[in-house]
Design an enzyme around this catalytic site. Structure first.
Site, PDB file in Angstrom:
ATOM      1  CE  LYS A  90     -11.427 -17.526 -20.607  1.00 40.60           C
ATOM      2  NZ  LYS A  90     -10.954 -16.865 -21.846  1.00 40.60           N
ATOM      3  CG  ASP A 115     -12.081 -11.554 -20.862  1.00 43.76           C
ATOM      4  OD1 ASP A 115     -11.379 -10.718 -20.248  1.00 43.76           O
ATOM      5  OD2 ASP A 115     -11.689 -12.196 -21.862  1.00 43.76           O
ATOM      6  CE  LYS A 161     -12.417  -9.630 -23.915  1.00 42.38           C
ATOM      7  NZ  LYS A 161     -11.614 -10.110 -25.053  1.00 42.38           N
ATOM      8  CG  ASP A 209     -14.182 -15.524 -21.371  1.00 38.62           C
ATOM      9  OD1 ASP A 209     -14.048 -16.366 -22.280  1.00 38.62           O
ATOM     10  OD2 ASP A 209     -13.265 -14.791 -20.967  1.00 38.62           O
ATOM     11  CG  ASP A 257      -8.637  -9.427 -23.532  1.00 40.23           C
ATOM     12  OD1 ASP A 257      -9.386 -10.108 -22.780  1.00 40.23           O
ATOM     13  OD2 ASP A 257      -8.985  -8.978 -24.629  1.00 40.23           O
ATOM     14  CD  GLU A 309      -9.382 -13.726 -19.841  1.00 39.03           C
ATOM     15  OE1 GLU A 309      -8.777 -12.959 -20.609  1.00 39.03           O
ATOM     16  OE2 GLU A 309     -10.332 -14.431 -20.202  1.00 39.03           O
ATOM     17  NE  ARG A 354      -3.473 -17.140 -23.720  1.00 37.94           N
ATOM     18  CZ  ARG A 354      -3.269 -16.851 -24.997  1.00 37.94           C
ATOM     19  NH1 ARG A 354      -2.047 -16.778 -25.467  1.00 37.94           N
ATOM     20  NH2 ARG A 354      -4.290 -16.666 -25.815  1.00 37.94           N
TER      21      ARG A 354
HETATM   22  N1  BES Z   1     -12.443 -14.616 -23.855  1.00 30.58           N
HETATM   23  C1  BES Z   1     -11.578 -14.130 -24.855  1.00 30.58           C
HETATM   24  C2  BES Z   1     -11.694 -14.894 -26.183  1.00 30.58           C
HETATM   25  C3  BES Z   1     -13.017 -14.806 -26.905  1.00 30.58           C
HETATM   26  C4  BES Z   1     -13.176 -13.910 -27.941  1.00 30.58           C
HETATM   27  C5  BES Z   1     -14.055 -15.663 -26.604  1.00 30.58           C
HETATM   28  C6  BES Z   1     -14.369 -13.858 -28.627  1.00 30.58           C
HETATM   29  C7  BES Z   1     -15.248 -15.600 -27.286  1.00 30.58           C
HETATM   30  C8  BES Z   1     -15.405 -14.707 -28.302  1.00 30.58           C
HETATM   31  C9  BES Z   1     -10.131 -14.245 -24.403  1.00 30.58           C
HETATM   32  O1  BES Z   1      -9.899 -14.127 -23.046  1.00 30.58           O
HETATM   33  C10 BES Z   1      -9.389 -13.133 -25.045  1.00 30.58           C
HETATM   34  O2  BES Z   1      -9.630 -12.013 -24.710  1.00 30.58           O
HETATM   35  N2  BES Z   1      -8.511 -13.465 -25.966  1.00 30.58           N
HETATM   36  C11 BES Z   1      -7.730 -12.509 -26.643  1.00 30.58           C
HETATM   37  C12 BES Z   1      -6.314 -13.010 -26.603  1.00 30.58           C
HETATM   38  C13 BES Z   1      -5.278 -11.990 -26.919  1.00 30.58           C
HETATM   39  C14 BES Z   1      -5.261 -10.890 -25.909  1.00 30.58           C
HETATM   40  C15 BES Z   1      -3.949 -12.682 -26.956  1.00 30.58           C
HETATM   41  C16 BES Z   1      -8.300 -12.399 -28.039  1.00 30.58           C
HETATM   42  O3  BES Z   1      -8.852 -13.373 -28.564  1.00 30.58           O
HETATM   43  O4  BES Z   1      -8.202 -11.340 -28.635  1.00 30.58           O
HETATM   44 ZN    ZN Z   2     -11.472 -14.593 -21.822  1.00 33.54          ZN
HETATM   45 MN    MN Z   3      -9.621 -12.086 -22.465  1.00 37.87          MN
END
Ligand code: BES
Ligand code: ZN
Ligand code: MN
Length: 519
Positions: free
Chosen positions: A281, A286, A293, A304, A363, A365, A367
Site C-alpha cells: 500500500k 492519508d 480524520k 501510510d 478513509d 482508501e 483497500r
Molecule cells: N491508514 C489507515 C489505517 C491506520 C490507522 C494505519 C492507524 C496506521 C495507524 C487506513 O487507511 C484507515 O484510515 N483505516 C480506517 C478504516 C475505516 C475507515 C474502515 C481506520 O482504521 O479507522
Molecule cells: Zn490509509
Molecule cells: Mn484511511
C-alpha cells in the site's frame, strides 16, 4: 535524505587486543541461583577481556549499576587494561540454560549497543555466539541488529546539532573464523537486507510533501532500474485507460496524481519455481479524504506508504541476493485528500477486475488501491501473493504495535507467521469470517467497502475479507496488516529507531527464501 551507512566486517583476533573505540560484551541478568548470589554472568566471547580485568569485570559493572536486563548498556573506561578505551556491556536478560541467546535477543542487544555508542567511529562486538548449527542465524542476527541500530534519519535540520553524535561508522564482529565462507555470506546478506530496511525507514520518515505519488514512483523506479529490475510505471492516464477504478478514485482528490509501479525480478534462466507477487500500500498521505480524520496525530499518516516502501526495498534486496524464484512487485500509490474532485461516500467504483464497489467511507482508501493492484497481479499470473499494508487501526487494537495481523489462505498465513517468527517480526493469523462478509453486502453494488452498518466489529477482518474478493481462486495469498508494527512512535529500543521500522522487509525476504527452498 539517506543516513550514513554503517559498514560491518568479521574479525577473529583476540578482542582484548582490538584497536577500536569501544568493545561490546554481553552480560546476563541475575537469576538468583548464582554463586555468589546476585552476581552478573558474563556472556561468552568476553573471556579475554574479563581476564585482563583480573576477574573484576562483572563486579565493576555491577558497581556501575549493570543488571544485565535486556536493552541496558553500561559503559566502562578500560584505562589501559585492554587496547580499546571503552567496554560497553549490553544486557542479554537471563542466560538460557545450556544454549546461546535467541537470535532476536542478540539482534536487539547488538542494536542497542551500537545505538548507545553513537559518536564512536569503530566498534567491535564480542557477543556470545553459538558454535553449532545455530551459528549462522546468530551471526545474521548480530549483523542485522548492529547495522539497524546504527540507523538515523538524516532529517531536515538546517543547523548543525552539537549534542547529536554521529552513528557508528564501522562495526567489527568477533567470530571464531573470519574467513569462514558461511559467515562471510551471512554478513553480505545482512548488508543487503539491512540496506533494504534502512531505505524503507528513510522513505517512511520522509516528509509527505516531499514524497507525493509521482515523486515516490520516480524514486522507486530509479532505484529499481539501477538495481537491474524491469520497471513499468502507469501514470494517471494509463490507469484510467486500464480501468484501475480504485486507484483513480482515491487519487482524484489530490493535485499529485496516482501511480502504479510494477517491478519484476527474473532469475537467470527464467527460474522454475513458484511465481511470487508482492503488493504494498502506497498512500503517501492519508487525510481520510471527505471522511476526514481528526487532526490529532494525523501527521503519522505520512507512514501510510510503509507497505509500498517495504515491498520496493525488498525488491532491491531481491535484485542483490538473486533468489531462484521470479518475484514481481505491484505498488499502487495515491494521496488521499479532500477536495472538490475527491471521491465521496456513496460513489460506486468499477474496479480493475470489473467488480463494483460501493464507497461508504473514503478513509478506507487502502483497500481500494490494493484491490486493483491485487487483481492486476492475478491477471499477470502468480502462484503466491503477499500483500502488506497499513490497512486498519483495528490491527493495532487487536494485536498492538509489535505483532502484524495476517489473513488469507491458511497455509500461506502459517508460512508468514513462521517467517516472521524466524526474523523477529512477529505476525499472527486472523480469520476471514462469513458474517463479516455478509455485513459488507451492498444494496447497489457487488460489495461495500466496509461494514454497511459502519460498525467497527472485526475492523481488521473487514479489510481482509474485502481484499479476498480480488484474488483469483488459483492464487494462494496472505494480507499482512502492519498498521502498528511499521511505525515506532516511542523512544528507540533495540534495533528499532524512532519512526519507520522497516517491517515487514525481513519477513518478505525470508518468505522469498522459503519459496525458493521449499516451493
Ligand atoms: N491508514 C489507515 C489505517 C491506520 C490507522 C494505519 C492507524 C496506521 C495507524 C487506513 O487507511 C484507515 O484510515 N483505516 C480506517 C478504516 C475505516 C475507515 C474502515 C481506520 O482504521 O479507522
Ligand atoms: Zn490509509
Ligand atoms: Mn484511511
Amino acid at each position: 535524505m539517506t543516513s550514513p551507512r554503517t559498514t560491518l566486517s568479521l574479525v577473529d583476533t583476540d578482542p582484548a587486543e582490538l584497536a577500536v573505540d569501544a568493545i561490546v560484551i554481553g552480560v546476563h541478568s541475575q537469576t538468583g541461583e548464582q554463586d555468589p548470589p546476585g552476581a552478573l554472568l558474563l556472556g561468552s566471547g568476553a573471556e579475554s577481556i574479563a581476564a585482563a580485568f583480573d576477574g573484576r569485570l562483572t563486579e565493576t559493572l555491577a558497581l556501575l549499576g549493570a543488571t544485565g536486563g535486556p536493552g541496558e548498556v553500561i559503559k566502562l573506561a578500560t584505562l589501559g587494561t585492554i587496547t580499546a578505551p571503552v567496554v560497553a556491556a549490553v544486557g542479554l536478560g537471563p542466560e538460557p540454560t545450556g544454549a546461546a541467546p535467541a537470535p532476536e535477543t542478540l539482534r536487539r542487544a547488538a542494536g542497542a549497543a551500537v545505538r548507545a555508542l553513537a559518536g564512536a567511529g569503530r566498534v567491535a562486538l564480542a557477543l556470545p555466539l553459538p558454535d553449532d548449527d545455530d551459528a549462522p542465524a546468530a551471526l545474521r542476527a548480530v549483523a542485522e541488529g548492529a547495522l539497524l541500530g546504527g540507523y538515523r534519519f538524516a532529517g531536515y535540520k538546517t543547523r548543525p546539532q552539537p549534542t547529536r553524535r554521529e552513528p557508528v561508522a564501522e562495526v567489527l564482529v568477533a567470530v571464531p573464523d573470519a574467513a569462514d565462507a558461511t559467515a562471510t555470506a551471512e554478513v553480505a546478506r545482512a548488508q543487503a537486507v539491512t540496506d533494504a530496511v534502512r531505505l524503507t525507514r528513510d522513505w517512511v520518515n520522509t516528509a509527505p510533501n516531499e514524497l507525493r505519488p509521482p515523486a515516490f514512483a520516480d524514486a522507486v523506479a530509479g532505484a529499481a532500474r539501477d538495481a537491474g529490475l524491469d520497471v513499468e510505471v502507469l501514470d494517471e492516464a494509463a490507469l484510467a485507460a486500464g480501468g484501475y477504478g480504485g486507484i483513480i478514485a482515491v487519487g482524484q482528490g489530490s493535485e499529485a496524481p496516482p501511480r502504479l509501479v510494477k517491478l519484476s525480478y527474473t532469475p537467470a534462466g527464467g527460474g522454475t519455481g513458484k511465481r511470487v507477487a508482492l503488493v504494498g500500500k502506497g498512500i503517501t498521505f492519508d487525510t481520510g479524504g471527505i471522511s476526514i480524520k481528526p487532526a490529532q496525530g494525523m501527521w503519522e499518516m505520512k507512514s501510510d506508504m510503509a507497505g509500498a516502501a517495504a515491498v520496493a526495498a525488498t525488491m532491491l534486496a531481491v535484485a542483490a541476493l538473486k533468489p531462484s524464484v521470479p518475484v514481481t512487485a505491484y505498488l499502487p500509490m495515491a494521496e488521499n485528500m479532500p477536495s472538490g474532485t475527491s471521491y465521496r461516500p456513496g460513489d460506486v467504483i468499477s474496479m480493475f477486475n470489473g467488480k463494483k464497489v460501493e464507497v461508504l467511507n473514503t478513509d478506507a482508501e487502502g483497500r481500494m488501491i490494493l484491490a486493483d493492484a491485487i487483481a492486476r497481479a492475478c491477471a499477470d499470473g502468480c502462484d503466491y501473493l503477499f500483500e502488506t499494508s497499513t490497512l486498519t487501526g483495528g490491527q493495532v487494537v487487536a494485536l498492538g504495535k509489535r505483532i502484524s495481523g495476517v489473513m488469507g489462505t491458511a497455509e500461506l498465513c502459517e508460512r508468514v507467521r513462521t517467517a516472521g517468527d524466524a526474523v523477529g517480526e512477529p505476525a499472527w493469523p486472523m480469520p476471514l469470517p462469513d458474517d463479516v462478509r455478509k455485513g459488507m453486502e451492498s444494496d447497489v453494488a457487488d460489495i461495500s467497502q466496509v461494514n454497511a452498518g459502519m460498525d467497527r466489529a472485526g475492523h481488521m477482518l473487514q479489510g481482509g475479507v474485502f481484499l479476498r474478493e480480488f484474488v483469483t481462486d488459483e492464487v494462494a495469498w496472505a494480507h499482512i496488516d502492519i498498521a502498528g508494527p511499521s511505525y515506532h512512535s516511542g523512544e528507540a529500543t533495540g534495533y528499532w529507531t524512532k519512526g519507520g521500522t522497516g517491517v515487514p522487509v525481513r519477513t518478505l525476504l525470508q518468505l522469498v527464501d522459503d519459496v525458493a527452498a521449499n516451493g
